[in-house]
Write an enzyme that holds these catalytic residues in place. Structure first.
Site, PDB file in Angstrom:
ATOM      1  CG  PHE A  48      55.065  64.891  81.820  1.00  0.00           C
ATOM      2  CD1 PHE A  48      55.680  65.686  82.772  1.00  0.00           C
ATOM      3  CD2 PHE A  48      53.689  65.024  81.632  1.00  0.00           C
ATOM      4  CE1 PHE A  48      54.943  66.581  83.535  1.00  0.00           C
ATOM      5  CE2 PHE A  48      52.945  65.913  82.379  1.00  0.00           C
ATOM      6  CZ  PHE A  48      53.573  66.692  83.343  1.00  0.00           C
ATOM      7  CG  ASP A  94      58.066  48.201  71.467  1.00  0.00           C
ATOM      8  OD1 ASP A  94      56.979  48.191  72.080  1.00  0.00           O
ATOM      9  OD2 ASP A  94      58.159  48.519  70.270  1.00  0.00           O
ATOM     10  CB  SER A 112      50.602  55.463  75.210  1.00  0.00           C
ATOM     11  OG  SER A 112      49.951  56.047  74.081  1.00  0.00           O
ATOM     12  CG  ASN A 144      52.705  41.946  75.366  1.00  0.00           C
ATOM     13  OD1 ASN A 144      52.142  40.854  75.206  1.00  0.00           O
ATOM     14  ND2 ASN A 144      53.374  42.554  74.391  1.00  0.00           N
ATOM     15  CB  ALA A 195      48.029  56.094  81.835  1.00  0.00           C
ATOM     16  CE1 TYR A 197      47.404  59.022  73.748  1.00  0.00           C
ATOM     17  CE2 TYR A 197      45.539  60.537  73.823  1.00  0.00           C
ATOM     18  CZ  TYR A 197      46.604  59.907  74.452  1.00  0.00           C
ATOM     19  OH  TYR A 197      46.866  60.161  75.780  1.00  0.00           O
ATOM     20  CE  LYS A 213      46.577  56.315  76.125  1.00  0.00           C
ATOM     21  NZ  LYS A 213      47.393  55.742  77.217  1.00  0.00           N
ATOM     22  NE  ARG A 251      52.307  66.401  75.986  1.00  0.00           N
ATOM     23  CZ  ARG A 251      52.271  65.325  76.780  1.00  0.00           C
ATOM     24  NH1 ARG A 251      51.157  64.954  77.351  1.00  0.00           N
ATOM     25  NH2 ARG A 251      53.356  64.632  77.016  1.00  0.00           N
TER      26      ARG A 251
HETATM   27  P1  NAD Z   1      55.262  60.819  77.457  1.00  0.00           P
HETATM   28  O1  NAD Z   1      55.342  60.729  75.976  1.00  0.00           O
HETATM   29  O2  NAD Z   1      56.116  61.803  78.161  1.00  0.00           O
HETATM   30  O3  NAD Z   1      55.536  59.398  78.110  1.00  0.00           O
HETATM   31  C1  NAD Z   1      55.182  58.180  77.505  1.00  0.00           C
HETATM   32  C2  NAD Z   1      56.326  57.200  77.703  1.00  0.00           C
HETATM   33  O4  NAD Z   1      55.987  55.931  77.134  1.00  0.00           O
HETATM   34  C3  NAD Z   1      57.620  57.654  76.998  1.00  0.00           C
HETATM   35  O5  NAD Z   1      58.699  57.571  77.888  1.00  0.00           O
HETATM   36  C4  NAD Z   1      57.760  56.673  75.844  1.00  0.00           C
HETATM   37  O6  NAD Z   1      59.108  56.485  75.449  1.00  0.00           O
HETATM   38  C5  NAD Z   1      57.119  55.417  76.429  1.00  0.00           C
HETATM   39  N1  NAD Z   1      56.636  54.469  75.426  1.00  0.00           N
HETATM   40  C6  NAD Z   1      55.847  54.735  74.347  1.00  0.00           C
HETATM   41  N2  NAD Z   1      55.624  53.598  73.663  1.00  0.00           N
HETATM   42  C7  NAD Z   1      56.267  52.604  74.324  1.00  0.00           C
HETATM   43  C8  NAD Z   1      56.411  51.203  74.113  1.00  0.00           C
HETATM   44  N3  NAD Z   1      55.849  50.605  73.041  1.00  0.00           N
HETATM   45  N4  NAD Z   1      57.136  50.476  74.981  1.00  0.00           N
HETATM   46  C9  NAD Z   1      57.735  51.076  76.047  1.00  0.00           C
HETATM   47  N5  NAD Z   1      57.632  52.403  76.306  1.00  0.00           N
HETATM   48  C10 NAD Z   1      56.907  53.156  75.448  1.00  0.00           C
HETATM   49  O7  NAD Z   1      53.724  61.071  77.804  1.00  0.00           O
HETATM   50  P2  NAD Z   1      53.032  61.395  79.206  1.00  0.00           P
HETATM   51  O8  NAD Z   1      52.406  62.715  79.109  1.00  0.00           O
HETATM   52  O9  NAD Z   1      53.957  61.111  80.325  1.00  0.00           O
HETATM   53  O10 NAD Z   1      51.859  60.315  79.198  1.00  0.00           O
HETATM   54  C11 NAD Z   1      51.969  59.107  79.930  1.00  0.00           C
HETATM   55  C12 NAD Z   1      50.670  58.337  79.833  1.00  0.00           C
HETATM   56  O11 NAD Z   1      49.595  59.121  80.352  1.00  0.00           O
HETATM   57  C13 NAD Z   1      50.295  57.966  78.397  1.00  0.00           C
HETATM   58  O12 NAD Z   1      49.719  56.680  78.374  1.00  0.00           O
HETATM   59  C14 NAD Z   1      49.272  59.016  78.041  1.00  0.00           C
HETATM   60  O13 NAD Z   1      48.368  58.558  77.060  1.00  0.00           O
HETATM   61  C15 NAD Z   1      48.592  59.260  79.366  1.00  0.00           C
HETATM   62  N6  NAD Z   1      47.996  60.608  79.421  1.00  0.00           N
HETATM   63  C16 NAD Z   1      48.755  61.705  79.597  1.00  0.00           C
HETATM   64  C17 NAD Z   1      48.157  62.951  79.619  1.00  0.00           C
HETATM   65  C18 NAD Z   1      48.939  64.229  79.849  1.00  0.00           C
HETATM   66  O14 NAD Z   1      48.344  65.313  79.846  1.00  0.00           O
HETATM   67  N7  NAD Z   1      50.223  64.196  80.100  1.00  0.00           N
HETATM   68  C19 NAD Z   1      46.768  63.086  79.433  1.00  0.00           C
HETATM   69  C20 NAD Z   1      46.027  61.923  79.224  1.00  0.00           C
HETATM   70  C21 NAD Z   1      46.650  60.685  79.237  1.00  0.00           C
HETATM   71  N1  UDP Z   2      47.415  74.464  70.717  1.00  0.00           N
HETATM   72  C1  UDP Z   2      47.688  75.754  70.307  1.00  0.00           C
HETATM   73  N2  UDP Z   2      48.976  76.073  70.056  1.00  0.00           N
HETATM   74  C2  UDP Z   2      50.005  75.203  70.163  1.00  0.00           C
HETATM   75  C3  UDP Z   2      49.712  73.894  70.598  1.00  0.00           C
HETATM   76  C4  UDP Z   2      48.401  73.552  70.863  1.00  0.00           C
HETATM   77  O1  UDP Z   2      46.784  76.597  70.177  1.00  0.00           O
HETATM   78  O2  UDP Z   2      51.162  75.594  69.898  1.00  0.00           O
HETATM   79  C5  UDP Z   2      46.009  74.120  71.025  1.00  0.00           C
HETATM   80  C6  UDP Z   2      45.493  72.836  70.364  1.00  0.00           C
HETATM   81  O3  UDP Z   2      44.995  73.117  69.065  1.00  0.00           O
HETATM   82  C7  UDP Z   2      44.413  72.412  71.334  1.00  0.00           C
HETATM   83  C8  UDP Z   2      44.942  72.867  72.707  1.00  0.00           C
HETATM   84  O4  UDP Z   2      45.907  73.863  72.414  1.00  0.00           O
HETATM   85  O5  UDP Z   2      43.219  73.099  71.071  1.00  0.00           O
HETATM   86  C9  UDP Z   2      45.573  71.748  73.520  1.00  0.00           C
HETATM   87  O6  UDP Z   2      46.511  71.099  72.685  1.00  0.00           O
HETATM   88  P1  UDP Z   2      47.481  69.951  73.221  1.00  0.00           P
HETATM   89  O7  UDP Z   2      48.261  69.474  72.025  1.00  0.00           O
HETATM   90  O8  UDP Z   2      48.252  70.424  74.386  1.00  0.00           O
HETATM   91  O9  UDP Z   2      46.531  68.823  73.777  1.00  0.00           O
HETATM   92  P2  UDP Z   2      45.130  68.172  73.334  1.00  0.00           P
HETATM   93  O10 UDP Z   2      44.233  68.488  74.478  1.00  0.00           O
HETATM   94  O11 UDP Z   2      44.640  68.775  72.057  1.00  0.00           O
HETATM   95  O12 UDP Z   2      45.430  66.731  73.191  1.00  0.00           O
END
Ligand code: NAD
Ligand code: UDP
Length: 342
Positions: A18, A63, A81, A105, A120, A151, A155, A192
């Site tokens: 994403f 990977d 991740s 890496n 991230a 997780y 992190k 989510r």
């Molecule tokens: P996502 O799952 O959509 O994207 C993560 C990507 O990483 C995927 O394309 C997955 O295939 C790839 N990936 C996972 N493990 C891998 C590996 N070992 N080698 C190569 N690729 C790998 O998630 P996202 O929401 O886009 O999150 C991206 C980053 O931002 C993550 O590190 C996540 O922890 C961080 N983050 C996201 C949010 C959010 O709200 N979206 C919030 C906090 C942190």
């Molecule tokens: N949640 C919910 N219904 C759902 C999915 C999530 O009520 O179908 C709640 C979840 O328990 C949390 C909040 O929404 O309190 C955010 O969840 P999410 O998985 O999006 O992210 P988090 O911040 O917990 O990593």
């Protein structure tokens, strides 16, 4: 003026996810060449299909837990991740590995090519916070052995690793603590809250609220998040910076917004709250404002409207919401239950 050069070649791990895919778009729009790396464990090539004919973009399936080198780069964005609770509880060991070995890496690439590095990180470093809103100076309140620890602790370890590469190897690092972000390309099936509730509302199914819905989150629209991340990448700040929208909502209020925006007549159904689900979360963004001149522009209602078409199309393809999952039970709790029975 970027410190990774206007025409620098940039590495994005997790490019097919994403946030990674939006980041690739933004970097290409700025004129960079981008090499994206992904193992497609939670992301998909379809997120980057629109870049198929873009000569400045390469996508490599790999990977990152296995060492790699795809040539000189001026900057590394480490986004690989699993990120959604459903994904990281399904992929617990993989999540710990990508936060440790995978991040190491990626740091080695930055070290080798004297490239900048942005990792991230996440608001999950604060766990179930006892300080509210959360400033970067707060050390957090994380259950180190609970179901979310695969997780949260991955992190937190990766932040320690990034700081160590900065201190010991003088790598030019940045740490962004991302708070709940949403928008197009969020997988409808990743479990989510925005993905689930939008998908359920558009299918006319019950909206699943875990617990009583009074827990809070602060939702940032993807374009705001990417803008903040790019600003941080151009700064010289090595310590963590929160990037998130401080507008805080209960999950119940968020569900009502979704019903309104989708025009759905779905009902709300309450389900058990997953273990260690944080009660409250809101970023203190004073540091991002001061250092980066950044603050979000898009409110929740506008953001939901902006991703309505995307979720409609996913629903038309038959994609569905995913219920919460529990990780495999620990032997300790199995033993405790067994001894309780005898
Ligand atoms: P996502 O799952 O959509 O994207 C993560 C990507 O990483 C995927 O394309 C997955 O295939 C790839 N990936 C996972 N493990 C891998 C590996 N070992 N080698 C190569 N690729 C790998 O998630 P996202 O929401 O886009 O999150 C991206 C980053 O931002 C993550 O590190 C996540 O922890 C961080 N983050 C996201 C949010 C959010 O709200 N979206 C919030 C906090 C942190
Ligand atoms: N949640 C919910 N219904 C759902 C999915 C999530 O009520 O179908 C709640 C979840 O328990 C949390 C909040 O929404 O309190 C955010 O969840 P999410 O998985 O999006 O992210 P988090 O911040 O917990 O990593």
């Amino acid at each position: 003026m970027t410190n990774h050069g206007k025409t620098g070649r940039i590495l994005v791990t997790g490019a097919a996810g994403f946030l990674g895919s939006h980041l690739c778009d933004a970097l290409l729009a700025e004129g960079h060449s981008v090499v994206g790396v992904d193992n497609f464990s939670t992301g998909k090539p379809a997120n980057l299909a629109h870049l198929k004919r873009e000569s400045r973009f390469e996508l490599v399936e790999h990977d990152i837990c296995n060492p790699f080198d795809f040539g000189t780069v001026a900057f590394v964005f480490n986004f690989a991740s699993p990120a959604s609770p459903v994904d990281y509880m399904r992929l617990g060991i993989e999540t710990l590995r990508v936060g440790s070995e995978g991040t190491k890496n990626a740091l080695e690439i930055a070290r080798k090519y004297h490239a900048g590095f942005l990792h991230a990180s996440t608001s999950e470093c604060y766990g179930d916070p006892t300080v509210h809103p959360q400033p970067e100076s707060y050390w957090g309140h994380v259950n180190p052995i609970g179901p979310r620890s695969v997780y949260d602790e991955a992190k937190r370890f990766s932040e320690a690793l990034v700081m160590a590469y900065h201190r010991y190897h003088h790598v030019n690092t940045r740490l962004v603590r991302i708070f709940n972000t949403y928008g197009p390309r969020l997988q409808s099936s990743d479990g989510r809250v925005i993905s689930n509730l939008m998908t359920q509302a558009l299918h006319g199914e019950d909206l699943t609220i875990y617990g009583d819905g009074t827990q809070t989150r602060s939702f940032c629209y993807v374009s705001d998040e990417i803008d903040g991340i790019l600003r941080l990448s151009r700064s010289s700040e090595h310590l963590p910076v929160n990037i998130g929208n401080p507008d805080e909502w209960t999950i119940l209020e968020c569900a009502r917004q979704i019903l309104d925006v989708t025009g759905s007549s779905s009902k709300i159904r309450f389900e058990p709250l997953p273990q260690d689900d944080p009660v409250q979360r809101q970023p203190n963004i004073a540091k991002a404002k001061r250092l980066l001149g950044w603050e979000p522009k898009i409110d929740l209602r506008t953001g939901l409207q902006l991703c309505l078409d995307y979720f409609r199309q996913s629903v038309e393809r038959g994609e569905r919401a995913t219920p919460a999952i529990s990780p495999p039970q620990s032997r300790a709790s199995v033993t405790q239950q067994t001894s309780a029975r005898h």
